[in-house]
Scaffold this motif. Structure first.
Motif, PDB file in Angstrom:
ATOM      1  N   ALA A  83      11.695  26.150  86.602  1.00 27.57           N
ATOM      2  CA  ALA A  83      12.760  26.814  86.035  1.00 27.57           C
ATOM      3  C   ALA A  83      12.940  28.099  86.896  1.00 27.57           C
ATOM      4  CB  ALA A  83      12.316  27.231  84.654  1.00 27.57           C
ATOM      5  N   THR A 118      13.578  31.437  86.668  1.00 25.38           N
ATOM      6  CA  THR A 118      13.658  32.570  85.763  1.00 25.38           C
ATOM      7  C   THR A 118      12.130  33.390  85.945  1.00 25.38           C
ATOM      8  OG1 THR A 118      13.605  33.445  83.489  1.00 25.38           O
ATOM      9  CG2 THR A 118      12.455  31.273  83.888  1.00 25.38           C
ATOM     10  N   PRO A 174      11.851  30.156  80.064  1.00 25.28           N
ATOM     11  CA  PRO A 174      12.820  29.198  80.243  1.00 25.28           C
ATOM     12  C   PRO A 174      13.532  28.938  79.029  1.00 25.28           C
ATOM     13  CG  PRO A 174      10.927  28.401  81.367  1.00 25.28           C
ATOM     14  CD  PRO A 174      10.681  29.385  80.398  1.00 25.28           C
ATOM     15  N   THR A 197      18.474  27.335  81.495  1.00 27.24           N
ATOM     16  CA  THR A 197      17.881  27.932  82.812  1.00 27.24           C
ATOM     17  C   THR A 197      18.153  27.122  84.076  1.00 27.24           C
ATOM     18  OG1 THR A 197      16.048  29.423  81.656  1.00 27.24           O
ATOM     19  CG2 THR A 197      15.720  28.811  83.832  1.00 27.24           C
TER      20      THR A 197
END
Length: 627
Positions: A67, A69, A73, A77
């Motif tokens: 993911a 991020t 997540p 995402t």
């Protein structure tokens, strides 16, 4: 004795040369030693130091399938399509000031995404910004470049993991996203430092730093370096061509926001027309759409068939004041009808800003004239800038909510900055001297013209944000290629501005024959401010360029980007680009300006039924035959 001294001197010189050559040989040998490459971990923070103003804030490796991020997540995402390294940079010095003030900045944030060496395609392909271009590039908890294909410019993470190019974006010196408050100092004066970072320094620093980290990460330079931007990103691409012509080999510039203060001040004109002519009561969405559809119906016919969108709005002179089918005066009052005063107000919206608030009949001037003096000098005539093309949606510039005017906030911000009066903005404009109080509502046409003039006068303080220098000879000399494209149903930036600038480049940079060797303009009927339908007809479904990942290209690049790379890397200059609808039911060509897609015979919704043809006058005659 003299001869002995001469011999000794000669021996000394020979020894000195020998030592120098040996030292040079040692340096050459050192240069041939394998370079210590950067690695995607915290060691990069100390190993990458291109200058004293640059700091590495964060380094993060993402594995394929991870993911994208820095936090927890969510179901939306984005996921990494391949392994990738993300690096956040801060380039000072920024702008000091009170903590928390919009005008206070630590510097320019740059986020760079690096494919693995095995996946790198030896290109750099960076992404431009939008609006005021602020972002989360300096945040240690949020990513600025994570995302997907987008409708115009792909996200840097997508470019790096799908296409395989190094990518980057920048906050141009201020965090956000947010409005234009950063451009005003707490005392209400102009923030010249952040204007400069926003207008040009941020994007140039991104170009320089992305090249430097690419060389240090892979041990070699990129073969090709590309700019890809839309709206503000299109303006940024032109600024780089004008000011830093060696930064990029190819520039893709969509709907460019050049002529910045001119068209943005003009973006407030629809709401001023409502205030001054209609007692502050906006045209409803139903009325705006009905008038737009009436214009389409009057101007969309090709070979006796309605296209659903206007192929060439420069030829449309529809006038609602003469159309009984939209006026509320007939015995059978139509839905969403308008009064004669409202119909004339609509003509003013289509015409654009004037000094005295008047607009001529469309039969005389339909706002496609090239006579507006859009260079570095102020326009001295009555017509200051163009309105949106007939048939385009006015929801963004002339919209309302519950009967309350809803101006485009960038326009109100710009007027506040030009007049150095924060109260003219909406409440989202924040400043220590006072926040916005919607003071724009009280502006007269003459005061709006003053704001327009101030925007031009203040260009030195605004770091020449208008980006309207028509001399592109340095970019041509650098060997660069640039494609500019603009939707003819753009709902925010008037396509006439792109035509006006291109014509000025033709005059300044050697005429069409010369300019088309490196710079070409494509106008796209029915296209909005993005890849989509911009008309008031929801069923228009105009053919559009293929977006990244949506046109069958394995690496996910967009159709127009592929055209640009073919021009740069293979010398294939684009004269005609065939575009189609997503469902494949319609297609048409878009042609290098000044040529237009001209119907010859066959189905009206088939590209094969059209040739690219256009005016042939003087130096406007190019090398290409009609096709």
């Amino acid at each position: 004795m003299t001869n002995q001294r001469l011999v000794a001197c000669a021996i000394g010189v020979a020894l000195s040369l020998a030592i120098s050559q040996a030292a040079r040989a040692d340096r050459d040998h050192d240069d041939r030693k394998p370079q210590q490459l950067l690695t995607c971990d915290d060691s990069l923070k100390s190993d990458f130091h291109p200058d004293s103003l640059t700091t590495v804030l964060l380094v993060k490796a993402f594995k394929k399938g991870a993911a994208l991020t820095l936090a927890t997540p969510t179901p939306t995402t984005p996921i990494a399509a391949n392994d990738v390294c993300m690096v956040k940079l801060l380039v000072g010095p920024g702008n000091p000031g009170p903590a928390g003030a919009p005008s206070t900045s630590p510097g320019i944030g740059i986020e760079i995404w690096l494919p693995t060496p095995a996946n790198w395609n030896h290109r750099i392909h960076v992404a431009g910004g939008g609006g005021w271009a602020g972002g989360n590039q300096t945040s240690l908890t949020l990513l600025a470049g994570a995302g997907g294909a987008g409708s115009t410019t792909p996200a840097p993470s997508f470019i790096a993991t799908v296409e395989g190019a190094v990518s980057a974006n920048t906050d141009t010196g201020h965090s956000g996203p947010g409005g234009g408050s950063f451009a005003m100092l707490p005392d209400g004066t102009i923030n010249t430092v952040l204007w400069n970072d926003f207008a040009q320094r941020g994007i140039h620093q991104m170009a320089v730093k992305t090249k430097e980290i690419t060389r240090a990460y892979y041990g070699k330079d990129a073969k090709y370096v590309y700019w890809d931007g839309f709206s503000t990103g299109g303006r940024q691409g032109h600024k780089l061509a004008q000011l830093h012509p060696d930064d990029f080999d190819g520039i893709l510039a969509g709907a460019p926001a050049f002529n910045w203060t001119r068209f943005i001040t003009n973006e407030l004109n629809p709401q001023i027309v409502y205030q001054r002519d209609l007692g502050g009561v906006p045209l409803t969405a139903g009325q705006l759409n009905a008038l737009g559809n009436a214009a389409i119906n009057a101007c969309d016919v090709v070979n006796g068939q309605h296209m659903g969108y206007i192929p060439d709005p420069s030829q449309c002179r529809y006038d609602p004041t003469l159309d009984a089918s939209v006026l509320c005066t007939g015995p059978n009052t139509p839905a969403n009808c308008v009064t004669l005063v409202q119909a004339q107000a609509m003509n003013k919206l289509w015409f654009g800003q004037t000094r005295d608030g008047t607009a001529p009949p469309p039969s005389v001037d339909n706002a496609w004239s090239l006579d507006i003096a859009a260079g570095r000098h102020r326009a001295t005539g009555n017509h200051l800038w163009y309105g949106l093309a007939r048939g385009s949606s006015f929801g963004g510039l002339g919209g309302s909510s519950g009967g309350v005017p809803a101006p485009f906030s960038i326009a109100t911000d710009m007027v506040a900055l030009e007049m150095q009066n924060p109260s003219l903005g909406t409440p989202s404009f924040v400043n220590a001297t006072g926040n916005g109080t919607n003071g724009w509502k009280n502006l007269s046409y003459a005061q709006m013209a003053t704001a327009y003039d101030q925007g031009v006068i203040l260009q030195p303080s605004f770091a020449d944000i208008n980006t309207d220098d028509a001399n592109l000879r340095p970019f041509q000399k650098s060997g660069g290629k640039m494609i500019i494209y603009h939707g003819l149903a753009d709902v925010l930036i008037m396509p006439q501005g792109s035509v006006n600038y291109y014509e000025r480049v033709l005059d300044e940079t050697g005429g069409l024959h010369n300019v088309q060797k490196f710079y070409r303009l494509f106008l796209i009927p029915g296209m909005t401010h993005g890849i989509g339908n911009g008309t008031t007809n929801p069923n228009a479904n105009p053919p559009l360029p293929g977006i990244a990942g949506g046109d069958g290209v394995a690496d996910g690049t967009s159709q127009l980007y592929d055209v640009l790379t073919a021009w740069v890397e293979k010398g294939v200059a684009p004269s005609r680009i065939d575009i189609s609808t997503a469902d494949g039911t319609k297609s048409r060509p878009i042609c290098a300006y000044p040529k237009k897609g001209t119907y010859v015979s066959g189905p009206v919704n088939a590209a094969s039924s059209y040739v690219c043809a256009g005016p042939r006058r003087g130096d406007r005659d190019d090398d290409d035959d009609d096709d």
